[in-house]
Design a protein around this motif. Structure first.
Motif, PDB file in Angstrom:
ATOM      1  N   ILE A  89       0.834  -1.205   0.000  1.00 28.69           N
ATOM      2  CA  ILE A  89       0.000   0.000   0.000  1.00 28.69           C
ATOM      3  C   ILE A  89       0.870   1.255   0.000  1.00 28.69           C
ATOM      4  O   ILE A  89       0.566   2.223  -0.709  1.00 28.69           O
ATOM      5  N   LEU A  90       1.961   1.242   0.745  1.00 31.50           N
ATOM      6  CA  LEU A  90       2.859   2.404   0.749  1.00 31.50           C
ATOM      7  C   LEU A  90       3.457   2.649  -0.630  1.00 31.50           C
ATOM      8  O   LEU A  90       3.605   3.793  -1.054  1.00 31.50           O
ATOM      9  N   SER A  91       3.774   1.583  -1.345  1.00 34.29           N
ATOM     10  CA  SER A  91       4.355   1.770  -2.676  1.00 34.29           C
ATOM     11  C   SER A  91       3.308   2.204  -3.692  1.00 34.29           C
ATOM     12  O   SER A  91       3.562   3.069  -4.531  1.00 34.29           O
ATOM     13  N   SER A  92       2.102   1.658  -3.601  1.00 31.91           N
ATOM     14  CA  SER A  92       1.095   2.013  -4.604  1.00 31.91           C
ATOM     15  C   SER A  92       0.386   3.329  -4.303  1.00 31.91           C
ATOM     16  O   SER A  92       0.055   4.069  -5.226  1.00 31.91           O
ATOM     17  N   ASN A  93       0.159   3.657  -3.034  1.00 36.14           N
ATOM     18  CA  ASN A  93      -0.588   4.870  -2.695  1.00 36.14           C
ATOM     19  C   ASN A  93       0.279   6.062  -2.313  1.00 36.14           C
ATOM     20  O   ASN A  93      -0.189   7.194  -2.358  1.00 36.14           O
ATOM     21  N   HIS A  94       1.509   5.804  -1.904  1.00 35.08           N
ATOM     22  CA  HIS A  94       2.308   6.889  -1.342  1.00 35.08           C
ATOM     23  C   HIS A  94       3.670   7.059  -2.019  1.00 35.08           C
ATOM     24  O   HIS A  94       4.498   7.834  -1.544  1.00 35.08           O
ATOM     25  N   GLY A  95       3.893   6.351  -3.101  1.00 38.51           N
ATOM     26  CA  GLY A  95       5.113   6.537  -3.879  1.00 38.51           C
ATOM     27  C   GLY A  95       6.389   6.074  -3.211  1.00 38.51           C
ATOM     28  O   GLY A  95       7.477   6.407  -3.664  1.00 38.51           O
ATOM     29  N   MET A  96       6.290   5.312  -2.146  1.00 33.23           N
ATOM     30  CA  MET A  96       7.496   4.828  -1.470  1.00 33.23           C
ATOM     31  C   MET A  96       7.996   3.584  -2.197  1.00 33.23           C
ATOM     32  O   MET A  96       7.217   2.725  -2.577  1.00 33.23           O
ATOM     33  N   ARG A  97       9.281   3.514  -2.383  1.00 37.73           N
ATOM     34  CA  ARG A  97       9.884   2.399  -3.099  1.00 37.73           C
ATOM     35  C   ARG A  97      11.089   1.873  -2.338  1.00 37.73           C
ATOM     36  O   ARG A  97      11.805   2.630  -1.696  1.00 37.73           O
ATOM     37  N   GLU A  98      11.317   0.602  -2.482  1.00 35.49           N
ATOM     38  CA  GLU A  98      12.544   0.009  -1.960  1.00 35.49           C
ATOM     39  C   GLU A  98      13.618   0.236  -2.997  1.00 35.49           C
ATOM     40  O   GLU A  98      13.412  -0.008  -4.191  1.00 35.49           O
ATOM     41  N   LYS A  99      14.748   0.726  -2.553  1.00 34.54           N
ATOM     42  CA  LYS A  99      15.832   1.012  -3.497  1.00 34.54           C
ATOM     43  C   LYS A  99      17.043   0.157  -3.167  1.00 34.54           C
ATOM     44  O   LYS A  99      17.328  -0.121  -2.018  1.00 34.54           O
ATOM     45  N   SER A 100      17.743  -0.239  -4.212  1.00 31.35           N
ATOM     46  CA  SER A 100      19.006  -0.932  -4.011  1.00 31.35           C
ATOM     47  C   SER A 100      20.024  -0.322  -4.963  1.00 31.35           C
ATOM     48  O   SER A 100      19.673   0.231  -6.002  1.00 31.35           O
ATOM     49  N   ASP A 101      21.273  -0.440  -4.590  1.00 29.67           N
ATOM     50  CA  ASP A 101      22.355   0.137  -5.374  1.00 29.67           C
ATOM     51  C   ASP A 101      22.687  -0.804  -6.522  1.00 29.67           C
ATOM     52  O   ASP A 101      23.274  -1.855  -6.314  1.00 29.67           O
ATOM     53  N   ILE A 102      22.270  -0.439  -7.734  1.00 26.99           N
ATOM     54  CA  ILE A 102      22.514  -1.323  -8.876  1.00 26.99           C
ATOM     55  C   ILE A 102      23.850  -1.047  -9.551  1.00 26.99           C
ATOM     56  O   ILE A 102      24.287  -1.811 -10.386  1.00 26.99           O
ATOM     57  N   THR A 103      24.516   0.038  -9.170  1.00 27.19           N
ATOM     58  CA  THR A 103      25.793   0.342  -9.811  1.00 27.19           C
ATOM     59  C   THR A 103      26.927  -0.496  -9.239  1.00 27.19           C
ATOM     60  O   THR A 103      27.886  -0.798  -9.923  1.00 27.19           O
ATOM     61  N   THR A 104      26.831  -0.863  -7.970  1.00 22.47           N
ATOM     62  CA  THR A 104      27.904  -1.643  -7.354  1.00 22.47           C
ATOM     63  C   THR A 104      27.414  -2.958  -6.775  1.00 22.47           C
ATOM     64  O   THR A 104      28.170  -3.636  -6.097  1.00 22.47           O
TER      65      THR A 104
END
Length: 146
Positions: A99-114
């Motif tokens: 619900i936080l990701s769909s209604n509030h724009g919160m996303r889990e982020k991971s470092d894809i560069t390293t």
């Protein structure tokens, strides 16, 4: 003005106060079996509370800044509860995250560069003649002071 279902679609200032009333009844309750009966405030729930469609609510918030602020109270309360109770374990963390990701724009982020590894230590090239020239200049300054 009414729509096909016969329900009112005319905006009323009283709907702003109705948001606070709606939020006051959206309280979680502890059941006899120890489980939590969740009553999470939603825009859809508020639409049902005042007996209009959610589409009408979205139209009204575009036209009436005070109503936009009122609906933001619902969104803020929802986000706060999901964060607080999702972290405490009172709410299912997977559902809270969804619900936080769909209604509030919160996303889990991971470092894809390293790939979450430490960055390598930068390699600096130091030219030997620069060091030699600097130390020669220091020697000449020292000799002049003698």
């Amino acid at each position: 003005m009414t729509h096909a279902g016969g329900r009112p679609t005319e905006y009323k200032e009283e709907y702003i106060d109705a948001v606070d009333e709606y939020l006051s009844i959206c309280k979680d309750e502890e059941k006899d079996n120890g489980k939590l009966k969740v009553s999470l405030p939603t825009i859809e729930g508020f639409a049902m509370f005042i007996d209009v469609s959610k589409r009408i609510l979205y139209n009204w918030e575009q036209l009436h800044p005070q109503f936009l602020h009122a609906l933001d109270k619902i969104r803020t309360e929802q986000q706060k509860r999901l964060l607080d109770k999702g972290l405490s374990g009172d709410y299912n963390s997977t559902i809270a995250k969804l619900i936080l990701s769909s209604n509030h724009g919160m996303r889990e982020k991971s470092d894809i560069t390293t790939n979450d590894k430490d960055l390598p230590t930068p390699i600096m090239e130091i030219k030997r003649d620069v060091l030699t020239n600097n130390s020669d200049q220091e020697d000449s300054v020292l000799n002049k002071e003698d």
